[in-house]
Design an enzyme around this catalytic site. Sequence first.
Site, PDB file in Angstrom:
ATOM      1  N   LEU A 104      59.581 -18.259   0.040  1.00 49.53           N
ATOM      2  CA  LEU A 104      58.766 -19.049  -0.889  1.00 49.53           C
ATOM      3  C   LEU A 104      58.731 -18.474  -2.301  1.00 49.53           C
ATOM      4  CD1 LEU A 104      56.802 -21.369  -1.375  1.00 49.53           C
ATOM      5  CD2 LEU A 104      54.945 -19.867  -0.609  1.00 49.53           C
ATOM      6  N   SER A 113      59.171  -6.069  11.001  1.00 47.74           N
ATOM      7  CA  SER A 113      58.669  -7.280  10.355  1.00 47.74           C
ATOM      8  C   SER A 113      57.587  -7.955  11.195  1.00 47.74           C
ATOM      9  CB  SER A 113      59.846  -8.240  10.195  1.00 47.74           C
ATOM     10  OG  SER A 113      59.384  -9.510   9.844  1.00 47.74           O
ATOM     11  N   ALA A 114      56.694  -8.645  10.504  1.00 48.78           N
ATOM     12  CA  ALA A 114      55.660  -9.431  11.189  1.00 48.78           C
ATOM     13  C   ALA A 114      56.269 -10.563  12.007  1.00 48.78           C
ATOM     14  CB  ALA A 114      54.703 -10.017  10.150  1.00 48.78           C
ATOM     15  N   TYR A 130      66.988 -12.826  14.271  1.00 51.16           N
ATOM     16  CA  TYR A 130      66.587 -11.783  13.301  1.00 51.16           C
ATOM     17  C   TYR A 130      65.413 -10.977  13.856  1.00 51.16           C
ATOM     18  CZ  TYR A 130      64.065  -9.734   9.369  1.00 51.16           C
ATOM     19  OH  TYR A 130      63.360  -8.871   8.555  1.00 51.16           O
ATOM     20  N   ASN A 189      74.240  -7.560   0.378  1.00 51.18           N
ATOM     21  CA  ASN A 189      73.191  -8.490  -0.080  1.00 51.18           C
ATOM     22  C   ASN A 189      72.472  -7.941  -1.325  1.00 51.18           C
ATOM     23  OD1 ASN A 189      71.915 -11.011   0.373  1.00 51.18           O
ATOM     24  ND2 ASN A 189      70.086  -9.954   1.110  1.00 51.18           N
ATOM     25  N   LYS A 236      64.962  -6.909  15.253  1.00 54.55           N
ATOM     26  CA  LYS A 236      63.918  -5.958  14.805  1.00 54.55           C
ATOM     27  C   LYS A 236      63.149  -5.410  16.017  1.00 54.55           C
ATOM     28  CE  LYS A 236      64.326  -5.965  10.332  1.00 54.55           C
ATOM     29  NZ  LYS A 236      64.792  -4.779   9.644  1.00 54.55           N
TER      30      LYS A 236
HETATM   31  P1  NAD Z   1      67.688  -6.815   0.997  1.00 55.89           P
HETATM   32  O1  NAD Z   1      68.731  -7.672   1.597  1.00 55.89           O
HETATM   33  O2  NAD Z   1      67.341  -7.018  -0.438  1.00 55.89           O
HETATM   34  O3  NAD Z   1      68.049  -5.269   1.200  1.00 55.89           O
HETATM   35  C1  NAD Z   1      68.767  -4.818   2.319  1.00 55.89           C
HETATM   36  C2  NAD Z   1      69.918  -3.991   1.795  1.00 55.89           C
HETATM   37  O4  NAD Z   1      70.674  -3.491   2.894  1.00 55.89           O
HETATM   38  C3  NAD Z   1      70.875  -4.789   0.920  1.00 55.89           C
HETATM   39  O5  NAD Z   1      71.043  -4.120  -0.307  1.00 55.89           O
HETATM   40  C4  NAD Z   1      72.161  -4.827   1.728  1.00 55.89           C
HETATM   41  O6  NAD Z   1      73.314  -4.832   0.882  1.00 55.89           O
HETATM   42  C5  NAD Z   1      72.060  -3.576   2.571  1.00 55.89           C
HETATM   43  N1  NAD Z   1      72.775  -3.621   3.849  1.00 55.89           N
HETATM   44  C6  NAD Z   1      72.698  -4.570   4.811  1.00 55.89           C
HETATM   45  N2  NAD Z   1      73.456  -4.221   5.860  1.00 55.89           N
HETATM   46  C7  NAD Z   1      74.013  -3.026   5.568  1.00 55.89           C
HETATM   47  C8  NAD Z   1      74.872  -2.143   6.279  1.00 55.89           C
HETATM   48  N3  NAD Z   1      75.317  -2.422   7.513  1.00 55.89           N
HETATM   49  N4  NAD Z   1      75.238  -0.990   5.694  1.00 55.89           N
HETATM   50  C9  NAD Z   1      74.776  -0.667   4.445  1.00 55.89           C
HETATM   51  N5  NAD Z   1      73.954  -1.472   3.733  1.00 55.89           N
HETATM   52  C10 NAD Z   1      73.581  -2.633   4.285  1.00 55.89           C
HETATM   53  O7  NAD Z   1      66.383  -6.969   1.894  1.00 55.89           O
HETATM   54  P2  NAD Z   1      64.912  -6.428   1.632  1.00 55.89           P
HETATM   55  O8  NAD Z   1      64.053  -7.593   1.374  1.00 55.89           O
HETATM   56  O9  NAD Z   1      64.960  -5.330   0.659  1.00 55.89           O
HETATM   57  O10 NAD Z   1      64.561  -5.890   3.072  1.00 55.89           O
HETATM   58  C11 NAD Z   1      64.743  -4.550   3.445  1.00 55.89           C
HETATM   59  C12 NAD Z   1      64.423  -4.409   4.924  1.00 55.89           C
HETATM   60  O11 NAD Z   1      63.089  -4.859   5.146  1.00 55.89           O
HETATM   61  C13 NAD Z   1      65.319  -5.256   5.817  1.00 55.89           C
HETATM   62  O12 NAD Z   1      65.619  -4.517   6.977  1.00 55.89           O
HETATM   63  C14 NAD Z   1      64.444  -6.448   6.162  1.00 55.89           C
HETATM   64  O13 NAD Z   1      64.781  -6.989   7.410  1.00 55.89           O
HETATM   65  C15 NAD Z   1      63.065  -5.824   6.189  1.00 55.89           C
HETATM   66  N6  NAD Z   1      61.997  -6.808   5.912  1.00 55.89           N
HETATM   67  C16 NAD Z   1      62.036  -7.523   4.743  1.00 55.89           C
HETATM   68  C17 NAD Z   1      61.037  -8.464   4.501  1.00 55.89           C
HETATM   69  C18 NAD Z   1      61.067  -9.296   3.244  1.00 55.89           C
HETATM   70  O14 NAD Z   1      60.360 -10.288   3.180  1.00 55.89           O
HETATM   71  N7  NAD Z   1      61.828  -8.941   2.217  1.00 55.89           N
HETATM   72  C19 NAD Z   1      60.013  -8.673   5.442  1.00 55.89           C
HETATM   73  C20 NAD Z   1      60.011  -7.904   6.618  1.00 55.89           C
HETATM   74  C21 NAD Z   1      61.007  -6.961   6.838  1.00 55.89           C
HETATM   75  N1  UDP Z   2      58.048 -22.316   2.227  1.00 55.22           N
HETATM   76  C1  UDP Z   2      58.049 -23.518   1.543  1.00 55.22           C
HETATM   77  N2  UDP Z   2      59.097 -23.781   0.711  1.00 55.22           N
HETATM   78  C2  UDP Z   2      60.132 -22.913   0.509  1.00 55.22           C
HETATM   79  C3  UDP Z   2      60.105 -21.688   1.216  1.00 55.22           C
HETATM   80  C4  UDP Z   2      59.044 -21.427   2.077  1.00 55.22           C
HETATM   81  O1  UDP Z   2      57.138 -24.335   1.688  1.00 55.22           O
HETATM   82  O2  UDP Z   2      61.072 -23.204  -0.253  1.00 55.22           O
HETATM   83  C5  UDP Z   2      56.905 -22.015   3.113  1.00 55.22           C
HETATM   84  C6  UDP Z   2      57.313 -21.673   4.527  1.00 55.22           C
HETATM   85  O3  UDP Z   2      57.376 -22.844   5.302  1.00 55.22           O
HETATM   86  C7  UDP Z   2      56.189 -20.747   4.973  1.00 55.22           C
HETATM   87  C8  UDP Z   2      55.749 -20.058   3.677  1.00 55.22           C
HETATM   88  O4  UDP Z   2      56.257 -20.856   2.611  1.00 55.22           O
HETATM   89  O5  UDP Z   2      55.133 -21.495   5.466  1.00 55.22           O
HETATM   90  C9  UDP Z   2      56.306 -18.650   3.545  1.00 55.22           C
HETATM   91  O6  UDP Z   2      57.701 -18.706   3.769  1.00 55.22           O
HETATM   92  P1  UDP Z   2      58.632 -17.433   3.641  1.00 55.22           P
HETATM   93  O7  UDP Z   2      60.007 -17.848   4.099  1.00 55.22           O
HETATM   94  O8  UDP Z   2      58.517 -16.872   2.273  1.00 55.22           O
HETATM   95  O9  UDP Z   2      57.987 -16.375   4.630  1.00 55.22           O
HETATM   96  P2  UDP Z   2      57.874 -16.387   6.245  1.00 55.22           P
HETATM   97  O10 UDP Z   2      57.744 -17.801   6.687  1.00 55.22           O
HETATM   98  O11 UDP Z   2      59.111 -15.747   6.732  1.00 55.22           O
HETATM   99  O12 UDP Z   2      56.646 -15.605   6.532  1.00 55.22           O
END
Ligand code: NAD
Ligand code: UDP
Length: 350
Positions: free
Chosen positions: A211, A134-135, A159, A35, A163
């Site tokens: 979003l 994650s929240a 998902y 990803n 977590k």
């Molecule tokens: P991302 O997808 O950009 O980064 C995750 C990375 O992990 C990617 O580069 C992907 O290629 C790599 N990856 C996935 N599975 C793998 C595997 N089995 N082996 C090796 N590499 C692998 O996502 P992100 O936004 O950078 O998120 C990082 C972490 O934070 C994730 O675990 C995600 O669940 C968590 N998280 C993200 C958010 C968010 O909003 N971005 C919120 C809460 C938690």
């Molecule tokens: N959302 C939206 N349009 C989009 C993507 C998200 O209105 O194209 C809204 C979604 O319904 C949520 C807020 O934006 O209320 C944040 O969404 P996001 O997916 O970024 O975060 P999460 O819901 O996972 O906290």
Amino acid sequence: MRILITGGAGYIGTHTAINLLENGNDLEIIDSFINSYPAAIKRLNYLKNILKIDSKFNIHNGDLRNQKFLEKIFSDSKKSNNPIEAVIHLAGLKSVGDSIRFPEKYWDFNVNGSINLFKVMEKYECRNIVFSSSATIYKYQGKEVLLDENSVIEPTNPYGQTKAEIEKILQDINKENVNKWRISILRYFNPIGAHSSGLIGEDPFGEPNNLFPAIIKVSSNQTRELKIFGYDWPTIDGTAVRDYIHVMDLAKAHYLALLKLMEFESKLLILNIGTGIGTSVLDLVNTFKSINKCDIPYSFTERRKGDFPYVVADNKMAEKILNWKPRNTIEDMCIDGWNWIKKNPSGYPK
Ligand code: NAD
Ligand code: UDP
């Protein structure tokens, strides 16, 4: 310190990596690029050079579920007499929608990948870890209730369940405590924005689910309009409220959590990483428009399945324990997000 980052080519990984490098740590970065793009790593190196950072990193292209691959990284580091001391574990799949469609894939990547990592860490006596949770694991608490770390955990999609499961495994490892692990679980709220250089940022595969990347696509005319999911939520303006945090503030929390862990012989530290400030969809759209002087056409559509109206952190514990404060405002997040897309209209070079 020599630190291993899993998922280091991803959105949060690249930003966390630059912060760790700036703080004088050498890194081993693992990513399978399922990803993310190799160009993200090239940019990280370029940014490191621009910032004149001496610390070094190596990139290992491979999958966390491959035990031999992991073992080689740990054993090479041990042989070099500079063993990996800690792991920042970010690798995983993160799309709520995909996890509903392909639950077995999510359990395999996220849970089996993590178990594999923990086994290899134990084997090589590397027992310090910061894990990205994650929240989304929290049960919705009702209107305008801040979520603290003791709030009920009840994820509503695979998902979130993966977590919560990984958290449980880490808590079991800690409970047993035979080998004295130091574990920090960080529950991220909504990271957005980009490094202020505009060299690294978020570049999701395909149509963005979240979003902020969706706003960015509209702002740069790649999508005609933003669809806002729901206009009749019980919130200030009828759109859903979230706790957006600048990705560089989030990045900093990882190193601070690691430093805090090292003060103890053994520890389990669970922290919300958010700002404690709620922002509605319309607030975010309007701030982005006014600060960047651009247009974001939007229309309202039905609520997204599984969404909640209000998800905001009580972040007092992280502020106190880590001596950390998120510095960036929503305006800063919008400015840096706009800078990233202006400099990279198609994201990373493909
Ligand atoms: P991302 O997808 O950009 O980064 C995750 C990375 O992990 C990617 O580069 C992907 O290629 C790599 N990856 C996935 N599975 C793998 C595997 N089995 N082996 C090796 N590499 C692998 O996502 P992100 O936004 O950078 O998120 C990082 C972490 O934070 C994730 O675990 C995600 O669940 C968590 N998280 C993200 C958010 C968010 O909003 N971005 C919120 C809460 C938690
Ligand atoms: N959302 C939206 N349009 C989009 C993507 C998200 O209105 O194209 C809204 C979604 O319904 C949520 C807020 O934006 O209320 C944040 O969404 P996001 O997916 O970024 O975060 P999460 O819901 O996972 O906290």
